[in-house]
Structure formats: C-alpha cells, structure tokens
Design a protein around this motif. Structure first.
Motif, short mmCIF file in Angstrom:
data_model
loop_
_atom_site.label_atom_id
_atom_site.label_comp_id
_atom_site.label_asym_id
_atom_site.label_seq_id
_atom_site.Cartn_x
_atom_site.Cartn_y
_atom_site.Cartn_z
N ILE A 28 0.62 -1.09 -0.13
CA ILE A 28 -0.11 -0.21 -0.03
C ILE A 28 0.84 1.62 -0.10
O ILE A 28 2.12 1.23 0.27
N ASP A 29 0.15 2.47 -0.19
CA ASP A 29 0.94 3.78 -0.23
C ASP A 29 0.26 4.38 0.92
O ASP A 29 -0.82 4.88 0.77
N LEU A 30 1.10 4.78 2.19
CA LEU A 30 0.45 5.28 3.13
C LEU A 30 0.07 6.69 3.03
O LEU A 30 -0.66 7.27 3.70
N ARG A 31 0.39 7.35 1.74
CA ARG A 31 0.05 8.66 1.32
C ARG A 31 -1.38 8.64 1.11
O ARG A 31 -2.27 9.58 1.18
N LYS A 32 -1.95 7.41 0.84
CA LYS A 32 -3.27 7.31 0.49
C LYS A 32 -4.13 6.60 1.59
O LYS A 32 -5.54 6.30 1.40
#
Length: 223
Positions: A28-32
């Motif tokens: 996952i992309d933690l920015r999202k």
C-alpha cells in the motif's frame, strides 16, 4: 570529507522514507491511507504497532547517526564539530520532511527525526522531553499534543541549562517553531475538539491492511 558533502549525506539519510517503504512492503501507499502522513503514528493506524515501532526507530536513527558520526569525519572532533553537528541534524530533519527519494513531496512532520538529533546532542534534555511526550499521549490520547508539549519542554530545558545565547538552545527553539508550524492543522483541530486520539483506527472510506477503516487524508497526526 568536505562539510558540504556531509550536509548532503545528512539530507539523503533523512530522506530515506521509512514509513513509505514499510507501507510498500505491505502493498500500500501510506500517502493514500489514514492521515496520509509518512510518520510512525499513521503507520500505527494503518499497519499496527509492531511496524510502527520499527519505523519510529528508523526515523530516530536518521537524525541521530549523522549528528553522532559525520562531525568527526569533517571537523576531526575539533571546536567546530558541534556546530557542524547542528547543521547535519537540521539537514536530516529537512530530508525527512521533504525527502529527495519521493521527489520532494511531503514526508513526515520531523518529530521522530528531531528526537534522534537531540538524543545525540542533548540526551538528558531530550529524555525529559520524551517522557513528557509519553505522559501527555497516555493521559490525553493526542499524539500531536504530546509532540507540541515535548518540543516546548526540550526548548525550555535547554534555555535553563544552556542559556539564551546557546547555539543548542537556538537550534531547539528553531525546531520547536517548526514543530508548531507543521502541526498547525492539528492545533486547529485540538481547539475545536476534533483531533483524533491515538489508538483509534483510521477511516478512508474503505478498509486498510489492518481491517479498520482509515480517516480522510486531511486528518494528519503528529509524527
């Protein structure tokens, strides 16, 4: 090693996006997800305590290692070593906040990396600030409030022990001002009673890796 090279190296070390890498390792992309912030608090919300602890330690080391080792390579431990240590610490914090590896997009808020910087420069004052942080978070559940209070305690302690003309106090005051600036949205939510408490899983309209829903990206916690 020329000091300018050490400055760049400090910035690069600070730029290692620990939270981003931890998220990518889980796909996952933690920015999202969660608050969208690349700090240990958001890692905790989305990925859990164990991974958050690893990220926090990594972010602390990003600040501590340049301060501990690079001055000896550039100043030989001489009278200028302390001043270069301050500069390398600031460069590491800047790297954490605006990491080159993410093309200077927003990283974390700098608190964990600043913690490492001051544990290396002023361990007793930083220990007092860290204990204050832990007590505030335990008592209130607000990581942002703990970060703000800890920064104030650090600066106040160095003001008393080092004096107002101390470069170390000046560095602590500068970092404290930056912490307040980077937490300006959190301060607004604290005043309105809307800040999220530590330990609550986040909501993003879907479920994250922990099975809990994540808060909207506008909600940013304090690390």
């Amino acid at each position: 090693m020329p000091p300018i090279v050490a400055l760049l190296l400090s910035y690069v070390i600070g730029s290692i996006p620990s939270a981003y890498l931890a998220g990518k390792a889980k796909g996952i992309d933690l920015r999202k997800h969660g608050s969208g912030n690349l700090g240990a608090t958001n890692v905790y919300r989305v990925l859990g305590a164990r991974i958050a602890a690893v990220v926090f330690i990594a972010d602390v080391l990003k600040g501590a290692l340049p301060v501990m080792f690079l001055p000896h390579l550039t100043a030989g431990g001489g009278p200028m070593a302390a001043h270069w240590a301050y500069a390398y610490g600031l460069a590491a914090i800047l790297g954490h906040v605006r990491p080159v590896f993410l093309l200077w997009q927003k990283g974390g808020k700098g608190v964990a990396t600043a913690t490492g910087v001051f544990f290396a420069l002023a361990p007793l004052a930083m220990a007092l600030a860290f204990v204050t942080f832990v007590v505030i978070v335990y008592a209130t559940g607000y990581v942002s409030l703990g970060s703000l209070t800890g920064a104030l305690v650090l600066a106040a302690t160095l003001l008393v022990t080092q004096g107002p003309r101390s470069p170390l106090f000046a560095l602590a005051a500068l970092v404290t001002l930056f912490v307040f600036w980077s937490h300006r949205a959190n301060i607004g939510r604290l005043r309105r009673g809307e800040e999220h408490r530590f330990g609550r899983k986040a909501r993003d309209g879907g479920t994250g890796p922990t099975g809990a829903q994540s808060p909207p990206p506008a909600t940013q916690e304090g690390r």
